[in-house]
Scaffold this motif. Structure first.
Motif, PDB file in Angstrom:
ATOM      1  N   ILE A  10      68.916  13.845  86.873  1.00  0.00           N
ATOM      2  CA  ILE A  10      68.117  13.029  87.784  1.00  0.00           C
ATOM      3  C   ILE A  10      66.762  12.791  87.131  1.00  0.00           C
ATOM      4  O   ILE A  10      66.107  13.718  86.656  1.00  0.00           O
ATOM      5  CB  ILE A  10      67.950  13.722  89.145  1.00  0.00           C
ATOM      6  N   ILE A  11      66.347  11.528  87.096  1.00  0.00           N
ATOM      7  CA  ILE A  11      65.104  11.162  86.426  1.00  0.00           C
ATOM      8  C   ILE A  11      64.125  10.634  87.466  1.00  0.00           C
ATOM      9  O   ILE A  11      64.446   9.726  88.232  1.00  0.00           O
ATOM     10  CB  ILE A  11      65.334  10.101  85.337  1.00  0.00           C
ATOM     11  N   GLY A  12      62.939  11.209  87.460  1.00  0.00           N
ATOM     12  CA  GLY A  12      61.865  10.738  88.325  1.00  0.00           C
ATOM     13  C   GLY A  12      60.779  10.085  87.494  1.00  0.00           C
ATOM     14  O   GLY A  12      60.408  10.588  86.432  1.00  0.00           O
ATOM     15  N   VAL A  13      60.292   8.935  87.954  1.00  0.00           N
ATOM     16  CA  VAL A  13      59.229   8.204  87.262  1.00  0.00           C
ATOM     17  C   VAL A  13      57.921   8.466  88.003  1.00  0.00           C
ATOM     18  O   VAL A  13      57.841   8.284  89.218  1.00  0.00           O
ATOM     19  CB  VAL A  13      59.529   6.696  87.216  1.00  0.00           C
ATOM     20  N   PHE A  14      56.890   8.877  87.272  1.00  0.00           N
ATOM     21  CA  PHE A  14      55.587   9.176  87.848  1.00  0.00           C
ATOM     22  C   PHE A  14      54.506   8.377  87.129  1.00  0.00           C
ATOM     23  O   PHE A  14      54.631   8.066  85.943  1.00  0.00           O
ATOM     24  CB  PHE A  14      55.283  10.677  87.745  1.00  0.00           C
TER      25      PHE A  14
END
Length: 288
Positions: free
Chosen positions: A5-9
């Protein structure tokens, strides 16, 4: 089945906070990796040389045509080969524009939603909405040879216009509006009452008679007669004839408060771009 799972911040600090939060919720730090662009050599943090790096930094000299950068290496590990889905370029673009990626290896399906919720709660952005925003400014796809954003360019792109909305909060407070004080005192009132009194007095009457005297008339004797009279006797009896009850009663009323609240609205105006290339929709988007 394991998932990535990839989260963009928007910032590296936000990604670190999300990483700390996930670690507090039981996700091993070795299962998380932060990707960001910075100047200098490729580096990683972590004390165990055999573990996967916790943080990778993309070497950046203004162009990405040197050795394989950390983020490119990360996606090659994820998808294998050079044939990455076109949407992966959006994640590259997020890093190029100063963002950071936090990838999380989830071993069981039950933890997927929990990890996603934690990422969003920590400030992860919606990549689809962000790409739509970029497209309104002329973005058509990731260009590997495009230079990374400078600090000024990042600040200009992320200039925020707050949307403010006041809310009316109506409370209650108790105020003193008066009261009643009751005194009890003794009063004296003149009164008069009529009463009939009886009085007895003796009377003496001498009458002239002419008759022969009898033996009884020649006896000695005496008679005593008592005189009486009534006198008024005054007595008082107190009786309660009325009670004054002191208490309170409560009632409610509805009052409408009229006021005004202020707010701001942000209008977005789309301007024409200079590039007529057709827009490309993202495909095969990774989770989140």
């Amino acid at each position: 089945m394991a998932q990535t799972i990839i989260g963009v911040f928007d910032t590296f600090e936000a990604a670190e906070r999300a990483q700390t939060r996930l670690e507090s919720e039981g996700i091993a730090r070795a299962e998380m990796e932060i990707q960001r662009a910075t100047t200098g050599d490729i580096s990683a943090t972590g004390s165990d040389p055999t573990a996967r790096p916790v943080t990778s930094e993309v070497a950046d000299d203004g162009r990405h045509d040197g050795p394989i950068s950390g983020i490119e290496h990360f996606f090659k590990r994820l998808f294998g080969g050079d044939d990455e889905p076109e949407e992966i370029g959006h994640y590259h673009e997020a890093v190029r524009r100063g963002g950071a990626l936090l990838s999380v290896e989830v071993k069981d399906e039950a933890s997927v939603e929990r990890v996603r919720d934690a990422l969003y709660a920590s400030g992860a952005v919606d990549i689809d909405s962000r790409v739509a925003q970029w497209r309104s400014g002329g973005y058509t796809g990731y260009d590997r040879n495009a230079p990374s954003y400078t600090a000024d360019e990042i600040a200009a792109e992320r200039k925020a216009f707050p949307v403010v909305q006041e809310t009316l909060e109506v409370g209650k407070r108790e105020v003193h509006t008066g009261g009643v004080r009751v005194y009890s005192r003794v009063t004296e009132t003149p009164v008069s009452e009529s009463v009939n009194l009886r009085e007895e007095r003796t009377t003496i009457e001498r009458r002239a008679v002419d008759r022969p005297a009898t033996a009884a008339d020649l006896k000695e004797g005496s008679v005593e007669i008592r005189e009486t009279q009534e006198q008024p006797v005054v007595g008082k009896t107190a009786r309660a004839v009325e009670e004054v009850v002191v208490g309170k009663e409560a009632s409610t009323r509805t009052e409408t408060v009229n006021d005004t609240v202020r707010g701001t609205e942000v209008d977005v105006e789309r301007t024409a771009g200079t590039d007529d290339s057709p827009a490309v929709d993202p495909v095969n988007k990774p989770p989140l």
